[in-house]
Design a protein around this motif. Structure first.
Motif, short mmCIF file in Angstrom:
data_model
loop_
_atom_site.label_atom_id
_atom_site.label_comp_id
_atom_site.label_asym_id
_atom_site.label_seq_id
_atom_site.Cartn_x
_atom_site.Cartn_y
_atom_site.Cartn_z
N VAL A 141 -6.03 -33.12 4.44
CA VAL A 141 -6.73 -32.25 3.67
C VAL A 141 -6.07 -31.71 2.30
CG1 VAL A 141 -8.37 -30.16 3.90
CG2 VAL A 141 -8.13 -31.74 5.96
N GLY A 144 -3.03 -27.95 0.67
CA GLY A 144 -2.51 -27.15 1.63
C GLY A 144 -3.44 -27.12 3.02
N GLY A 145 -4.37 -27.90 2.99
CA GLY A 145 -5.50 -27.67 4.18
C GLY A 145 -4.66 -28.57 5.50
N SER A 146 -3.90 -29.71 5.12
CA SER A 146 -3.59 -30.24 6.37
C SER A 146 -2.56 -29.34 7.22
CB SER A 146 -2.73 -31.34 6.01
OG SER A 146 -3.77 -32.41 5.17
N ALA A 147 -1.95 -28.30 6.82
CA ALA A 147 -1.12 -27.58 7.48
C ALA A 147 -1.90 -26.65 8.61
CB ALA A 147 -0.48 -26.65 6.54
N ALA A 148 -3.11 -26.37 8.19
CA ALA A 148 -4.04 -25.74 8.91
C ALA A 148 -4.95 -26.58 10.06
CB ALA A 148 -4.72 -24.47 8.36
N ILE A 149 -5.43 -27.57 9.11
CA ILE A 149 -6.51 -28.28 9.90
C ILE A 149 -5.92 -29.68 10.32
CG2 ILE A 149 -8.71 -29.41 9.18
CD1 ILE A 149 -9.19 -26.83 7.16
N ALA A 150 -6.60 -30.14 11.47
CA ALA A 150 -6.21 -31.40 12.06
C ALA A 150 -7.58 -32.09 12.32
CB ALA A 150 -5.49 -31.15 13.55
N LEU B 51 -11.96 -26.97 13.66
CA LEU B 51 -11.42 -27.93 12.80
C LEU B 51 -9.91 -27.77 12.98
CD1 LEU B 51 -13.20 -27.92 9.58
CD2 LEU B 51 -13.65 -29.17 11.68
N ASP B 87 5.29 -26.94 6.87
CA ASP B 87 4.60 -27.96 7.84
C ASP B 87 4.57 -28.91 6.63
OD1 ASP B 87 2.87 -29.76 8.74
OD2 ASP B 87 1.84 -28.07 9.85
N GLU B 125 -0.78 -22.95 0.41
CA GLU B 125 -1.55 -23.39 -0.85
C GLU B 125 -2.76 -22.54 -1.09
OE1 GLU B 125 -1.16 -27.62 -1.44
OE2 GLU B 125 0.92 -27.64 -0.97
N PHE B 127 -5.48 -22.61 0.60
CA PHE B 127 -6.13 -22.18 1.79
C PHE B 127 -5.87 -20.67 2.01
CE2 PHE B 127 -7.34 -26.39 1.95
CZ PHE B 127 -8.53 -26.47 2.73
#
Lengths: 407, 189
Positions: A141, A144-150, B51, B87, B125, B127
């Motif tokens: 995502v 930066g969304g990949s850090a929070a979202i799976a 999500l 991460d 970032e 988010f």
């Protein structure tokens, strides 16, 4: 969090998402077909192929229109051991989506192009239909969304990507069937004839800024589309194989094709319902564009017999007597392929889940119309996050018994 | 997560194991007096939503607080701090600020209960997530010299019912955020 751990966690989500889908698996008996599609029965064996057309035509699927279509089959027939000489990529029955999708009819969008209002036919050869799929793909995502979202997705895609003939030099309309289901409820099953880049021209694979006119497209009224068809030309071959700066020929670098499609399913009011833009890449095409060659087609295997190239790189181990371009021993037969999945966008929060479009994915309506194709979309909107897929298939090649160009 | 952050977090967690201390310390304050403290801890952060990545990510935290005594056994004050984790290529951060209260249920004992109310903000970032936060925890004071006290504590920050957003809008609703920390502190009281 490790990639494996993330995959395990989101795979559960996909399982739930797909098991709660609105579609039931329906694999109608092909014997119920009311007729044959134009794409059916067009393949016939060449001198290197040991299967008959009759054996080949046993691999058929019933289209939603009741017609019989060709579908995926292995490179050799398990019952007789005979070889077809071509392959269609990864066996779709291993896909988690196969239970929803079933056998993919090859040429379905081509079949309905004219009935949907387009002013000319566009039919494609049989061997160019290529299947790829991946289960439980961990998506990224953006921003930066990949850090929070799976989020994970199952993907099953069929692209018509012939890399053996001059067809794609000028012709930009190619069929794609794209099925995706994700743990965030993103999902769609779309079949269209996608215009890829500008009709009548290709983009040099080694220099995307170089647009090369390649003649009148078939059909001549082919619309321009998004994306591009990056295809090697003689200049790429000269630069990276025949006269490389360090003296080392690099076939993969010179010959790599990338068909970068950009599909958008749109309503009659031109509102986007879903879009995706995978890049279909082939490392070992059996052709390159050469304006000075017969039919404008150059054959990579011929380069293996040029002084300074013989025995080097992909030519290593080839027999000293000249191979024909369609010899099964040629390393250039379009079997090394992979897909950059890229973006998967859906804007269908209002529903419904079933839309009908023309073969180009336009003019979407909620009721069927002549020549329309039934498209399925989840009732969902993911426009607030950029759902990107990984590269799939890079570690596979689809060579098999008897496979040769044209493939 | 980068290994260095994991190592820092692990060391901080080991330092905070309650069994390493057994002495008692007085609350030590007097009504109207001032106190301040700084702390470092290992923290596990998790976002909770449909999500969200359900893994609790480990990273170091730091915070500072100051205030006054509302009574011999009650400290109140303001605090601010943060948590961070890398991460892969994305740095995740959680900021916190708000009111804090510390109560020694038995005068003269080092044991104290901690409660807090404030704001927590998650950033990665583009988010972001902002929510009201409740904090619950407990600590154990160890006397140092004079009015200095050190100790270890465990805290749970919890937030919920807010949205995860980016520049395009709301990505997920009903998102919860929790940060569980084990750490050490030094207080001047």
């Amino acid at each position: 969090m490790t990639l494996r751990a993330k995959k395990a966690l989101v795979a559960v989500g996909i399982l739930v998402a797909t098991s709660c889908g609105v579609e039931d698996p329906v694999f109608p008996d092909v014997s119920l077909a009311t007729g044959d599609a134009v794409a059916f029965g067009v393949w016939s064996p060449g001198p290197n192929d040991t299967c008959s057309a009759e054996i080949h035509d046993q691999y058929a699927a019933l289209g939603p229109d009741g017609l019989r279509y060709p579908t995926w089959h292995p490179p050799s027939d398990p019952a007789t051991g005979c070889t077809f000489g071509h392959e269609h990529g990864r066996d779709p029955s291993g896909s988690d989506l196969y239970g929803l999708v079933g056998p993919i009819p090859f040429g379905y969008a081509n079949q309905h192009l004219e009935a949907g209002g387009f002013g000319a036919p566009r039919n494609e050869d049989h061997v160019g239909h290529k299947v790829e799929w991946e289960n439980d793909m961990l998506m990224s995502v953006g921003d930066g969304g990949s850090a929070a979202i799976a989020i994970a997705c199952d993907l099953l895609v069929k692209m018509h990507q012939g890399t053996h003939s001059p067809d794609a030099f000028a012709n930009n309309m190619h069929e794609v069937a794209y099925h995706v289901r994700c743990s965030d409820d993103t999902g769609f099953s779309i079949t269209v004839l996608s215009p890829i880049g500008t009709a009548g021209e290709l983009v040099a694979g080694c220099d995307r800024d170089r647009h090369i006119p390649a003649g009148t497209p078939n059909p001549p009224i082919s619309p321009d589309g998004g994306g591009k068809r990056a295809i090697p030309d003689a200049a790429c071959v000269q630069e990276r194989i025949l006269s490389p700066s360090d003296g080392r020929p690099r076939f993969d670098s010179a010959l790599r094709e990338s068909w970068e499609i950009s599909v958008s399913l749109r309503t009659a009011e031109n509102r986007s319902l879903a879009s995706f833009n995978p890049y279909f890449q082939v490392m070992d095409p059996s052709r390159f564009y050469d304006a000075g060659a017969a039919g404008t087609v150059g054959r990579p295997v011929d380069l293996c017999y040029v002084a300074g190239v013989q025995g080097e790189d992909r030519c290593e181990g080839l027999p000293s007597d000249t191979l024909s371009w369609d010899d099964p021993r040629s390393p250039f037969k379009g079997v090394r392929r992979f897909v950059d999945v890229n973006s998967n966008r859906i804007r269908n929060s209002e529903g419904p889940s079933v839309w009908y479009t023309d073969s180009l994915g336009k003019n979407g309506r909620t009721e069927p119309f002549p020549g329309s194709i039934r498209q399925w979309l989840s009732v969902h909107d993911n426009q607030t996050y950029d759902l990107h897929g990984p590269v799939i298939g890079r570690d596979r090649d689809y060579d098999g018994p008897g496979v040769h160009a044209p493939n | 997560m980068k290994p260095i952050h994991a190592h820092i977090a692990l060391i901080l967690a080991l330092l905070s194991v309650p069994g390493v201390s057994s002495a008692q310390a007085p609350a030590g304050g007097s009504s109207g007096g001032l106190w301040w403290e700084v702390s470092a801890a290992a923290g596990g952060m998790r976002l909770s939503c449909l999500l969200c990545d359900p893994t609790r990510e480990l990273g170091p935290t730091a915070s500072a607080a100051f205030g006054t005594y509302a009574g011999p056994s009650v400290r109140i004050g303001l605090e601010a701090g943060g948590w961070a984790n890398d991460d892969e290529d994305v740095r995740e951060k959680v900021y916190r600020a708000g009111l804090v209260g510390q109560l020694h249920p038995r005068p003269g004992s080092g044991l104290h209960l901690i409660g807090g109310l404030g704001w927590s903000g998650y950033r990665a970032e583009l988010f972001s997530y902002d929510a009201l936060r409740l904090t619950l925890g407990a600590g154990w004071d160890l006397p140092l010299i004079g009015n200095w006290v050190a100790g270890n504590r465990v805290l749970l920050d919890a937030s919920s019912f807010a949205s995860l957003k980016n520049d395009a809008g709301t990505v997920a609703t009903s998102v919860g955020l929790s940060v569980l920390t084990f750490g050490v502190y030094v207080r001047k009281q």
